[in-house]
Write a protein that holds these residues in place. Structure first.
Motif, PDB file in Angstrom:
ATOM      1  N   SER A  17       0.839  -1.191   0.000  1.00 34.35           N
ATOM      2  CA  SER A  17       0.000   0.000   0.000  1.00 34.35           C
ATOM      3  C   SER A  17       0.882   1.253   0.000  1.00 34.35           C
ATOM      4  CB  SER A  17      -0.927   0.011   1.216  1.00 34.35           C
ATOM      5  OG  SER A  17      -0.172   0.109   2.392  1.00 34.35           O
ATOM      6  N   ILE A  18       0.328   2.303  -0.576  1.00 40.06           N
ATOM      7  CA  ILE A  18       1.034   3.584  -0.608  1.00 40.06           C
ATOM      8  C   ILE A  18       0.602   4.376   0.611  1.00 40.06           C
ATOM      9  CG2 ILE A  18       1.314   5.751  -1.854  1.00 40.06           C
ATOM     10  CD1 ILE A  18       0.775   4.220  -4.426  1.00 40.06           C
ATOM     11  N   LYS A  19       1.564   4.869   1.337  1.00 38.86           N
ATOM     12  CA  LYS A  19       1.268   5.678   2.514  1.00 38.86           C
ATOM     13  C   LYS A  19       1.420   7.142   2.113  1.00 38.86           C
ATOM     14  CE  LYS A  19       2.773   2.235   5.812  1.00 38.86           C
ATOM     15  NZ  LYS A  19       1.548   1.527   5.942  1.00 38.86           N
ATOM     16  N   THR A  20       0.407   7.924   2.400  1.00 44.05           N
ATOM     17  CA  THR A  20       0.456   9.349   2.065  1.00 44.05           C
ATOM     18  C   THR A  20       0.080  10.179   3.276  1.00 44.05           C
ATOM     19  OG1 THR A  20      -1.830   9.371   1.312  1.00 44.05           O
ATOM     20  CG2 THR A  20      -0.146   8.968  -0.365  1.00 44.05           C
ATOM     21  N   ASP A  21       0.740  11.290   3.392  1.00 44.34           N
ATOM     22  CA  ASP A  21       0.373  12.304   4.379  1.00 44.34           C
ATOM     23  C   ASP A  21      -0.238  13.447   3.595  1.00 44.34           C
ATOM     24  OD1 ASP A  21       3.495  11.802   6.096  1.00 44.34           O
ATOM     25  OD2 ASP A  21       1.566  10.832   6.458  1.00 44.34           O
ATOM     26  N   GLU A  22      -1.532  13.688   3.790  1.00 43.25           N
ATOM     27  CA  GLU A  22      -2.200  14.746   3.042  1.00 43.25           C
ATOM     28  C   GLU A  22      -2.239  16.018   3.865  1.00 43.25           C
ATOM     29  OE1 GLU A  22      -5.933  13.529   1.525  1.00 43.25           O
ATOM     30  OE2 GLU A  22      -5.082  11.861   0.410  1.00 43.25           O
ATOM     31  N   GLN A  23      -1.673  17.074   3.281  1.00 43.04           N
ATOM     32  CA  GLN A  23      -1.635  18.377   3.929  1.00 43.04           C
ATOM     33  C   GLN A  23      -2.162  19.405   2.939  1.00 43.04           C
ATOM     34  OE1 GLN A  23       2.434  19.161   4.846  1.00 43.04           O
ATOM     35  NE2 GLN A  23       2.795  17.152   5.715  1.00 43.04           N
ATOM     36  N   PRO A  24      -3.117  20.231   3.342  1.00 43.15           N
ATOM     37  CA  PRO A  24      -3.553  21.293   2.423  1.00 43.15           C
ATOM     38  C   PRO A  24      -2.413  22.276   2.181  1.00 43.15           C
ATOM     39  CG  PRO A  24      -4.797  21.358   4.489  1.00 43.15           C
ATOM     40  CD  PRO A  24      -3.823  20.228   4.579  1.00 43.15           C
ATOM     41  N   LEU A  25      -2.273  22.713   0.936  1.00 39.77           N
ATOM     42  CA  LEU A  25      -1.249  23.704   0.618  1.00 39.77           C
ATOM     43  C   LEU A  25      -1.589  25.048   1.249  1.00 39.77           C
ATOM     44  CD1 LEU A  25      -0.549  22.860  -3.118  1.00 39.77           C
ATOM     45  CD2 LEU A  25       0.831  22.278  -1.121  1.00 39.77           C
ATOM     46  N   LEU A  26      -2.875  25.353   1.326  1.00 36.13           N
ATOM     47  CA  LEU A  26      -3.344  26.570   2.001  1.00 36.13           C
ATOM     48  C   LEU A  26      -4.406  26.170   3.008  1.00 36.13           C
ATOM     49  CD1 LEU A  26      -3.789  29.020  -0.993  1.00 36.13           C
ATOM     50  CD2 LEU A  26      -2.089  29.173   0.811  1.00 36.13           C
ATOM     51  N   HIS A  27      -4.356  26.781   4.165  1.00 37.45           N
ATOM     52  CA  HIS A  27      -5.361  26.505   5.185  1.00 37.45           C
ATOM     53  C   HIS A  27      -6.729  26.958   4.657  1.00 37.45           C
ATOM     54  CE1 HIS A  27      -7.518  26.705   8.987  1.00 37.45           C
ATOM     55  NE2 HIS A  27      -6.592  25.882   9.460  1.00 37.45           N
ATOM     56  N   PRO A  28      -7.771  26.166   4.858  1.00 37.92           N
ATOM     57  CA  PRO A  28      -9.098  26.532   4.336  1.00 37.92           C
ATOM     58  C   PRO A  28      -9.577  27.917   4.787  1.00 37.92           C
ATOM     59  CG  PRO A  28      -9.104  24.266   5.109  1.00 37.92           C
ATOM     60  CD  PRO A  28      -7.763  24.838   5.471  1.00 37.92           C
ATOM     61  N   GLU A  29      -9.167  28.335   5.970  1.00 43.12           N
ATOM     62  CA  GLU A  29      -9.590  29.662   6.443  1.00 43.12           C
ATOM     63  C   GLU A  29      -8.989  30.780   5.580  1.00 43.12           C
ATOM     64  OE1 GLU A  29     -11.762  32.335   8.604  1.00 43.12           O
ATOM     65  OE2 GLU A  29     -11.913  30.161   8.553  1.00 43.12           O
ATOM     66  N   TYR A  30      -7.756  30.599   5.076  1.00 42.96           N
ATOM     67  CA  TYR A  30      -7.155  31.594   4.184  1.00 42.96           C
ATOM     68  C   TYR A  30      -7.942  31.688   2.882  1.00 42.96           C
ATOM     69  CZ  TYR A  30      -3.023  31.691   7.183  1.00 42.96           C
ATOM     70  OH  TYR A  30      -2.162  31.826   8.244  1.00 42.96           O
ATOM     71  N   ILE A  31      -8.336  30.545   2.361  1.00 46.22           N
ATOM     72  CA  ILE A  31      -9.121  30.530   1.125  1.00 46.22           C
ATOM     73  C   ILE A  31     -10.457  31.225   1.356  1.00 46.22           C
ATOM     74  CG2 ILE A  31     -10.261  29.063  -0.582  1.00 46.22           C
ATOM     75  CD1 ILE A  31      -8.007  27.010  -0.074  1.00 46.22           C
ATOM     76  N   HIS A  32     -11.093  30.950   2.489  1.00 43.70           N
ATOM     77  CA  HIS A  32     -12.372  31.578   2.811  1.00 43.70           C
ATOM     78  C   HIS A  32     -12.225  33.097   2.932  1.00 43.70           C
ATOM     79  CE1 HIS A  32     -15.734  32.582   5.727  1.00 43.70           C
ATOM     80  NE2 HIS A  32     -16.339  32.230   4.616  1.00 43.70           N
ATOM     81  N   ARG A  67     -15.917  23.042  -8.148  1.00 47.07           N
ATOM     82  CA  ARG A  67     -15.871  21.828  -8.990  1.00 47.07           C
ATOM     83  C   ARG A  67     -14.650  20.964  -8.695  1.00 47.07           C
ATOM     84  NH1 ARG A  67     -18.053  25.116 -13.833  1.00 47.07           N
ATOM     85  NH2 ARG A  67     -20.250  24.577 -13.734  1.00 47.07           N
ATOM     86  N   ASN A  68     -13.548  21.595  -8.326  1.00 44.21           N
ATOM     87  CA  ASN A  68     -12.333  20.843  -8.003  1.00 44.21           C
ATOM     88  C   ASN A  68     -12.248  20.485  -6.520  1.00 44.21           C
ATOM     89  OD1 ASN A  68     -10.986  20.692 -10.615  1.00 44.21           O
ATOM     90  ND2 ASN A  68     -10.867  22.915 -10.461  1.00 44.21           N
ATOM     91  N   GLN A  69     -13.322  20.711  -5.797  1.00 45.63           N
ATOM     92  CA  GLN A  69     -13.447  20.360  -4.383  1.00 45.63           C
ATOM     93  C   GLN A  69     -12.337  20.971  -3.518  1.00 45.63           C
ATOM     94  OE1 GLN A  69     -13.708  16.097  -4.419  1.00 45.63           O
ATOM     95  NE2 GLN A  69     -15.763  16.120  -5.269  1.00 45.63           N
ATOM     96  N   ILE A  70     -11.986  22.198  -3.846  1.00 43.98           N
ATOM     97  CA  ILE A  70     -10.980  22.922  -3.073  1.00 43.98           C
ATOM     98  C   ILE A  70     -11.649  23.645  -1.914  1.00 43.98           C
ATOM     99  CG2 ILE A  70      -9.282  24.795  -3.177  1.00 43.98           C
ATOM    100  CD1 ILE A  70      -8.661  23.817  -6.029  1.00 43.98           C
ATOM    101  N   VAL A  71     -12.890  24.044  -2.110  1.00 42.82           N
ATOM    102  CA  VAL A  71     -13.664  24.642  -1.016  1.00 42.82           C
ATOM    103  C   VAL A  71     -14.916  23.802  -0.792  1.00 42.82           C
ATOM    104  CG1 VAL A  71     -12.879  27.005  -1.386  1.00 42.82           C
ATOM    105  CG2 VAL A  71     -14.926  26.218  -2.527  1.00 42.82           C
ATOM    106  N   GLN A  72     -15.373  23.809   0.447  1.00 37.92           N
ATOM    107  CA  GLN A  72     -16.616  23.127   0.769  1.00 37.92           C
ATOM    108  C   GLN A  72     -17.752  24.126   0.623  1.00 37.92           C
ATOM    109  OE1 GLN A  72     -16.066  21.616   4.696  1.00 37.92           O
ATOM    110  NE2 GLN A  72     -14.824  19.894   4.009  1.00 37.92           N
TER     111      GLN A  72
END
Length: 104
Positions: A17-32, A67-72
């Motif tokens: 299995s591939i192990k991945t650590d997923e980290q947002p490049l920008l915090h969602p609050e910054y995008i908001h 559409r790219n599911q970057i924001v909820q």
């Protein structure tokens, strides 16, 4: 999501299995906050032509983020819905409004 950075950690050769650590490049609050600032900028431009152009750009940008599911959608729903209603005369705002309603 396209805004996620993946770090592959494959130290164990026996594990397939591939192990991945997923980290947002920008915090969602910054995008908001950025989206809120874009909306405020649209509302505060006195020149109607420049305002229409910026509204179109912001709408296309928001559609891409959704559409790219970057924001909820649920986080921004009411703010973006009010924006779309305010600028409903602009085709891109109407399209964004339809996208919001479809995501509900």
């Amino acid at each position: 999501a396209t805004h996620v950075q993946r770090n592959n950690n494959s130290n164990n050769n026996n594990d397939n299995s591939i192990k991945t650590d997923e980290q947002p490049l920008l915090h969602p609050e910054y995008i908001h906050l950025y989206i809120s600032n874009c909306i405020a900028s649209c509302e505060n431009i006195p020149d109607r032509h420049a305002q229409n152009r910026l509204v179109r750009l912001v709408c296309v940008f928001l559609q891409s983020l959704i559409r790219n599911q970057i924001v909820q959608v649920d986080v921004l729903f009411y703010e973006v819905q009010a924006f779309c209603i305010e600028f409903s005369r602009i085709r891109e705002a109407a399209s964004l409004f339809k996208l919001l309603k479809a995501m509900q």
